[in-house]
Write a protein that holds these residues in place. Sequence first.
Motif, mmCIF file in Angstrom:
data_model
loop_
_atom_site.group_PDB
_atom_site.id
_atom_site.type_symbol
_atom_site.label_atom_id
_atom_site.label_comp_id
_atom_site.label_asym_id
_atom_site.label_seq_id
_atom_site.Cartn_x
_atom_site.Cartn_y
_atom_site.Cartn_z
ATOM 1 N N THR A 8 -2.085 5.252 10.485
ATOM 2 C CA THR A 8 -2.908 5.276 11.706
ATOM 3 C C THR A 8 -2.182 5.835 12.931
ATOM 4 O O THR A 8 -2.733 6.701 13.610
ATOM 5 C CB THR A 8 -3.421 3.858 12.033
ATOM 6 O OG1 THR A 8 -3.796 3.247 10.822
ATOM 7 C CG2 THR A 8 -4.585 3.876 12.976
ATOM 8 N N LEU A 91 6.833 -3.215 -1.413
ATOM 9 C CA LEU A 91 6.396 -4.414 -2.138
ATOM 10 C C LEU A 91 6.287 -4.179 -3.625
ATOM 11 O O LEU A 91 5.944 -3.105 -4.075
ATOM 12 C CB LEU A 91 5.030 -4.848 -1.615
ATOM 13 C CG LEU A 91 5.067 -5.248 -0.161
ATOM 14 C CD1 LEU A 91 3.676 -5.268 0.400
ATOM 15 C CD2 LEU A 91 5.726 -6.592 -0.019
ATOM 16 N N LYS A 100 -2.157 -11.689 -2.397
ATOM 17 C CA LYS A 100 -3.407 -10.934 -2.408
ATOM 18 C C LYS A 100 -3.273 -9.651 -1.611
ATOM 19 O O LYS A 100 -2.520 -9.583 -0.657
ATOM 20 C CB LYS A 100 -4.512 -11.780 -1.760
ATOM 21 C CG LYS A 100 -5.232 -12.663 -2.738
ATOM 22 C CD LYS A 100 -6.358 -13.349 -2.035
ATOM 23 C CE LYS A 100 -6.122 -14.840 -1.996
ATOM 24 N NZ LYS A 100 -6.962 -15.537 -1.051
ATOM 25 N N VAL A 102 -5.460 -6.315 0.280
ATOM 26 C CA VAL A 102 -6.761 -5.797 0.675
ATOM 27 C C VAL A 102 -6.655 -4.296 0.884
ATOM 28 O O VAL A 102 -5.577 -3.759 1.024
ATOM 29 C CB VAL A 102 -7.286 -6.465 1.971
ATOM 30 C CG1 VAL A 102 -7.537 -7.922 1.749
ATOM 31 C CG2 VAL A 102 -6.325 -6.247 3.116
ATOM 32 N N GLY B 116 1.223 -4.789 4.622
ATOM 33 C CA GLY B 116 1.907 -4.726 3.335
ATOM 34 C C GLY B 116 3.316 -4.181 3.415
ATOM 35 O O GLY B 116 4.086 -4.311 2.466
ATOM 36 N N ASN B 117 3.699 -3.571 4.543
ATOM 37 C CA ASN B 117 5.072 -3.097 4.673
ATOM 38 C C ASN B 117 5.959 -4.063 5.446
ATOM 39 O O ASN B 117 7.064 -3.701 5.857
ATOM 40 C CB ASN B 117 5.123 -1.703 5.300
ATOM 41 C CG ASN B 117 4.346 -1.600 6.595
ATOM 42 O OD1 ASN B 117 3.399 -2.336 6.796
ATOM 43 N ND2 ASN B 117 4.742 -0.698 7.457
ATOM 44 N N ALA B 118 5.492 -5.300 5.648
ATOM 45 C CA ALA B 118 6.388 -6.332 6.190
ATOM 46 C C ALA B 118 7.542 -6.486 5.199
ATOM 47 O O ALA B 118 7.364 -6.287 3.997
ATOM 48 C CB ALA B 118 5.643 -7.642 6.352
ATOM 49 N N LEU B 133 -0.787 -15.735 1.770
ATOM 50 C CA LEU B 133 -0.682 -14.417 2.406
ATOM 51 C C LEU B 133 -1.775 -13.466 1.946
ATOM 52 O O LEU B 133 -2.133 -13.443 0.779
ATOM 53 C CB LEU B 133 0.669 -13.774 2.073
ATOM 54 C CG LEU B 133 1.911 -14.601 2.378
ATOM 55 C CD1 LEU B 133 3.166 -13.819 2.012
ATOM 56 C CD2 LEU B 133 1.943 -14.994 3.845
ATOM 57 N N VAL B 134 -2.296 -12.687 2.892
ATOM 58 C CA VAL B 134 -3.185 -11.572 2.573
ATOM 59 C C VAL B 134 -2.509 -10.326 3.121
ATOM 60 O O VAL B 134 -2.305 -10.207 4.330
ATOM 61 C CB VAL B 134 -4.567 -11.752 3.241
ATOM 62 C CG1 VAL B 134 -5.480 -10.587 2.874
ATOM 63 C CG2 VAL B 134 -5.194 -13.070 2.830
ATOM 64 N N LEU B 135 -2.108 -9.441 2.219
ATOM 65 C CA LEU B 135 -1.399 -8.235 2.662
ATOM 66 C C LEU B 135 -2.390 -7.123 2.937
ATOM 67 O O LEU B 135 -3.224 -6.806 2.095
ATOM 68 C CB LEU B 135 -0.393 -7.787 1.604
ATOM 69 C CG LEU B 135 0.734 -8.775 1.338
ATOM 70 C CD1 LEU B 135 1.672 -8.236 0.274
ATOM 71 C CD2 LEU B 135 1.498 -9.087 2.604
ATOM 72 N N THR B 136 -2.280 -6.523 4.123
ATOM 73 C CA THR B 136 -3.220 -5.469 4.505
ATOM 74 C C THR B 136 -2.567 -4.096 4.332
ATOM 75 O O THR B 136 -1.358 -3.994 4.174
ATOM 76 C CB THR B 136 -3.699 -5.669 5.955
ATOM 77 O OG1 THR B 136 -2.574 -5.686 6.814
ATOM 78 C CG2 THR B 136 -4.448 -6.981 6.104
ATOM 79 N N ASP B 137 -3.388 -3.080 4.383
ATOM 80 C CA ASP B 137 -2.968 -1.702 4.133
ATOM 81 C C ASP B 137 -1.762 -1.325 5.002
ATOM 82 O O ASP B 137 -1.852 -1.354 6.230
ATOM 83 C CB ASP B 137 -4.157 -0.784 4.454
ATOM 84 C CG ASP B 137 -3.907 0.660 4.026
ATOM 85 O OD1 ASP B 137 -2.728 1.028 3.850
ATOM 86 O OD2 ASP B 137 -4.895 1.394 3.883
ATOM 87 N N PRO B 138 -0.642 -0.962 4.377
ATOM 88 C CA PRO B 138 0.538 -0.592 5.176
ATOM 89 C C PRO B 138 0.294 0.616 6.084
ATOM 90 O O PRO B 138 0.958 0.764 7.101
ATOM 91 C CB PRO B 138 1.614 -0.272 4.121
ATOM 92 C CG PRO B 138 0.935 -0.214 2.809
ATOM 93 C CD PRO B 138 -0.376 -0.920 2.929
ATOM 94 N N LEU B 139 -0.677 1.452 5.731
ATOM 95 C CA LEU B 139 -0.981 2.616 6.584
ATOM 96 C C LEU B 139 -1.605 2.189 7.913
ATOM 97 O O LEU B 139 -1.570 2.921 8.890
ATOM 98 C CB LEU B 139 -1.936 3.581 5.860
ATOM 99 C CG LEU B 139 -1.341 4.345 4.670
ATOM 100 C CD1 LEU B 139 -2.456 4.925 3.812
ATOM 101 C CD2 LEU B 139 -0.410 5.450 5.128
ATOM 102 N N GLU B 140 -2.184 0.984 7.935
ATOM 103 C CA GLU B 140 -2.889 0.539 9.137
ATOM 104 C C GLU B 140 -2.010 -0.275 10.076
ATOM 105 O O GLU B 140 -2.418 -0.605 11.195
ATOM 106 C CB GLU B 140 -4.121 -0.308 8.757
ATOM 107 C CG GLU B 140 -5.100 0.374 7.820
ATOM 108 C CD GLU B 140 -5.855 1.522 8.490
ATOM 109 O OE1 GLU B 140 -5.954 1.532 9.721
ATOM 110 O OE2 GLU B 140 -6.313 2.431 7.763
ATOM 111 N N GLU B 148 -8.245 -7.773 9.622
ATOM 112 C CA GLU B 148 -8.487 -8.617 8.452
ATOM 113 C C GLU B 148 -8.569 -10.094 8.866
ATOM 114 O O GLU B 148 -9.427 -10.835 8.378
ATOM 115 C CB GLU B 148 -7.369 -8.407 7.420
ATOM 116 C CG GLU B 148 -7.438 -9.286 6.195
ATOM 117 C CD GLU B 148 -8.683 -9.052 5.328
ATOM 118 O OE1 GLU B 148 -9.425 -8.079 5.559
ATOM 119 O OE2 GLU B 148 -8.910 -9.887 4.420
#
Lengths: 110, 319
Positions: A8, A91, A100, A102, B116-118, B133-140, B148
């Motif tokens: 982004t 990861l 999980k 998304v 997701g890139n944490a 944990l809910v991992l979100t798109d690393p691109l975002e 989320e």
Amino acid sequence: MPTIRIPTPLRQYAGDQSAVSVEGHTAGDALDRLAQSYPELRQHLFENGKLRSFVNIYLNEEDIRYLDGPETEVKEDDTLMIIPSIAGGCLLEDDPWNVKRVNGASITRR
Amino acid sequence: MTLQTLEKSVSAFNAHSLSRNSLEAQVGNTPLLRLEKIERDAGLAPGVALYGKAEWFNPSGSVKDRAALNIIRTAEWSGKLRPGMTLLDSTSGNMGIAYAMLGTVRGYHVKLALPGNASPERIDILRTYGAELVLTDPLEGSDGAIQEARRLAQENPNYFYANQYNNPANWLAHYHTTANEIWRQSEGKITHFVAGLGTSGTFMGTTRRLKELDPRIETVAMQPDSPFNGLEGLKHMPSAIPPGIYDPQLPDIIHAVRTEDAHEMARRLARLEGLFLGISAAAAVVACIDLARELNEGVVVTVLPDNGFKYLRERFWKE
């Protein structure tokens, strides 16, 4: 042509696109062509001609530093992802913690 | 901020008297360290002193314990967070670790959306505390995690959405604690305050209180020089989802730091000063020096959010 997915924060420098297809037989070549097409991207990705230390490039979810670096071969239908490391993160696909996910995108941890 | 919110928050802070031996009672009251060797190395004028608040002394290892504790206590006091509920938020790491620790202490399930890139270290720490944990798109990036968390909050009325970016209890924690500690520890001599912007809670709360104590204090908000950066936990405000608690009018100066300069400073701090700090702490010191070079005298104070252990995988340490 391989596809490069743009995070982004960099989309504003890449014509507001989330993915760009470029020519190139190696990851380094593809990134260089990307920066040629969108010159504003270059200063964000490279420092003294090298990838900045916090920038990670994934080839189909695998960090290219653990493959052949910029020389990593890319094929027609491959996808490269540009991910800022933030904290060195990548990861594990078969994560022992079974977290999980998304939105689909994921990366492989070493 | 209305006086009423302020009073509510103060009483939330005092509502439960903390046992001196509890983990929560160890939040805050961190040391203020003089960075003398860095001052000399940077060639600052002899009348200029640099100090950093050593926030890794907090029990979960970062400044975020302050905000997390006040958010939880304020929500308990107002009845928004009750036994059996789940605490939900988005985080890039440290705030999640603080929630996970305090949630365990106070008996809440903690659910976190994070990019997701944490770093794997962070993810492992969070899981060890038992957080979901809910991992979100690393691109975002962190904005993807925010979206989320918002979605999850709307779907689940039984969640308490802590919402660190928009919760006044975040900045009020610093208004009540960080600022007063700095004032006391610097014996009222502080002339400049520098802090990085993430949620902006540290900067907003500390600045508001310091300006009441001495309106002459100049305040500097530090942010990454670009939306694409490696400064963990910090936000490039012009391009990010603006935090509701951020008032762009408040900083006297906004100063941008490049990731590579923070990396270089992180190595210097370890080797010169014996301080193994996180990247945002090193970036804060860069901003302090840029500012202090223009001064003949002054006491410059910043907040050093965490130490470097969670960033060991970063390649820049070895450069």
